[in-house]
Design a protein around this motif. Structure first.
Motif, short mmCIF file in Angstrom:
data_model
loop_
_atom_site.label_atom_id
_atom_site.label_comp_id
_atom_site.label_asym_id
_atom_site.label_seq_id
_atom_site.Cartn_x
_atom_site.Cartn_y
_atom_site.Cartn_z
N UNK A 54 -10.05 -3.50 9.59
CA UNK A 54 -9.19 -2.92 10.61
C UNK A 54 -8.00 -3.83 10.86
N UNK A 55 -6.80 -3.27 10.74
CA UNK A 55 -5.56 -4.02 10.94
C UNK A 55 -4.77 -3.41 12.08
N UNK A 56 -4.05 -4.27 12.79
CA UNK A 56 -3.20 -3.85 13.90
C UNK A 56 -1.77 -4.20 13.52
N UNK A 57 -0.86 -3.21 13.50
CA UNK A 57 0.51 -3.50 13.08
C UNK A 57 1.37 -4.06 14.21
N UNK A 58 1.08 -3.68 15.44
CA UNK A 58 1.84 -4.19 16.58
C UNK A 58 1.35 -5.59 16.92
N UNK A 59 2.28 -6.53 17.07
CA UNK A 59 1.87 -7.88 17.43
C UNK A 59 1.30 -7.91 18.85
N UNK A 60 1.95 -7.17 19.74
CA UNK A 60 1.52 -7.10 21.13
C UNK A 60 1.28 -5.65 21.50
N UNK A 61 0.19 -5.40 22.22
CA UNK A 61 -0.12 -4.04 22.68
C UNK A 61 0.37 -3.91 24.12
N UNK A 62 1.29 -2.98 24.35
CA UNK A 62 1.89 -2.81 25.67
C UNK A 62 1.62 -1.39 26.15
N UNK A 63 1.18 -1.31 27.40
CA UNK A 63 0.89 -0.01 28.03
C UNK A 63 2.08 0.93 27.86
N UNK A 64 1.78 2.19 27.62
CA UNK A 64 2.75 3.30 27.44
C UNK A 64 3.51 3.22 26.12
N UNK A 65 3.12 2.31 25.22
CA UNK A 65 3.75 2.27 23.90
C UNK A 65 2.79 2.89 22.89
N UNK A 66 3.26 3.04 21.67
CA UNK A 66 2.46 3.61 20.60
C UNK A 66 2.04 2.50 19.65
N UNK A 67 0.74 2.37 19.41
CA UNK A 67 0.24 1.32 18.53
C UNK A 67 -0.24 1.95 17.22
N UNK A 68 -0.07 1.21 16.13
CA UNK A 68 -0.52 1.66 14.83
C UNK A 68 -1.66 0.77 14.37
N UNK A 69 -2.81 1.39 14.07
CA UNK A 69 -3.97 0.69 13.53
C UNK A 69 -4.26 1.28 12.17
N UNK A 70 -4.64 0.43 11.22
CA UNK A 70 -4.93 0.87 9.86
C UNK A 70 -6.34 0.42 9.49
N UNK A 71 -7.13 1.35 9.01
CA UNK A 71 -8.51 1.09 8.59
C UNK A 71 -8.60 1.37 7.10
N UNK A 72 -9.08 0.39 6.35
CA UNK A 72 -9.19 0.56 4.90
C UNK A 72 -10.60 0.25 4.42
N UNK A 73 -10.97 0.89 3.33
CA UNK A 73 -12.22 0.63 2.65
C UNK A 73 -11.98 0.77 1.16
N UNK A 74 -12.88 0.29 0.36
CA UNK A 74 -12.75 0.39 -1.10
C UNK A 74 -13.93 1.18 -1.65
N UNK A 75 -13.67 1.93 -2.70
CA UNK A 75 -14.74 2.64 -3.40
C UNK A 75 -15.29 3.80 -2.60
N UNK A 76 -16.48 4.18 -3.00
CA UNK A 76 -17.15 5.30 -2.35
C UNK A 76 -17.02 6.57 -3.16
N UNK A 77 -18.16 7.17 -3.45
CA UNK A 77 -18.18 8.46 -4.12
C UNK A 77 -19.30 9.29 -3.49
N UNK A 78 -18.97 10.40 -2.87
CA UNK A 78 -17.62 10.95 -2.70
C UNK A 78 -16.77 10.09 -1.77
N UNK A 79 -15.48 10.41 -1.72
CA UNK A 79 -14.57 9.65 -0.87
C UNK A 79 -15.09 9.63 0.56
N UNK A 80 -14.96 8.50 1.23
CA UNK A 80 -15.48 8.40 2.58
C UNK A 80 -14.65 9.17 3.60
#
Length: 118
Positions: A23-49
Motif C-alpha cells: 500500500x502506497x500513499x501519494x500525498x505527502x500530507x493528508x489534509x481534511x477536505x482534500x483528495x488523497x490517492x492510495x495505490x495498492x499493488x500485488x504480483x501474480x495470481x491466477x485468476x487475477x485478484x
C-alpha cells in the motif's frame, strides 16, 4: 455399422496465489477536505485478484477506486472522521482461503476554524 465417437474436452485451471499487497500513499500530507490517492499493488495470481478497500473494516464505495491488473487506485475524499482510522487494502482470488491484506493508519491534519469577534 454405426460408429459413435465421443470427444471429451477437459480444462485444467491452475490456481496461483497473489503476493501480499503493498500500500502506497501519494500525498505527502493528508489534509481534511482534500483528495488523497492510495495505490495498492500485488504480483501474480491466477485468476487475477480482486481488490477491496476498507476503513475501520467497513467497505469503501467502489466508485472511489480504479482497478487494473494487479493494481487498484483509491481516490479518497478525506474527512475528519477518518483521522486515526485504519485504511486496508485486501486482495482475493480462488487460490486463497482468506483475503490477503495490508493496512495503514490515516493521520489526517484537520483544519481549524478561527473566529474573529469584534
Amino acid at each position: 455399422m454405426i460408429f459413435l465417437f465421443f470427444f471429451y474436452h477437459a480444462v485444467l485451471l491452475l490456481l496461483a496465489r497473489p503476493t501480499k499487497p503493498e500500500l502506497y500513499q501519494s500525498n505527502e500530507t493528508l489534509i481534511e477536505h482534500s483528495l488523497a490517492l492510495f495505490i495498492c499493488t500485488t504480483q501474480g495470481g491466477n485468476p487475477s485478484p480482486t481488490f477491496t478497500w476498507l476503513i475501520n473494516q467497513i467497505p469503501i464505495n467502489g466508485s472511489f477506486s480504479i482497478v487494473s491488473p494487479n493494481t487498484s487506485e483509491l481516490r479518497l475524499p478525506l474527512e475528519k472522521r477518518f483521522h486515526n482510522g485504519q485504511l486496508t487494502c485486501q486482495v482475493n482470488n480462488q487460490a486463497l482461503d482468506n483475503p490477503l491484506s495490508t493496512s495503514r493508519t490515516l493521520n489526517i491534519q484537520c483544519k481549524k476554524f478561527l473566529f474573529k469577534f469584534n
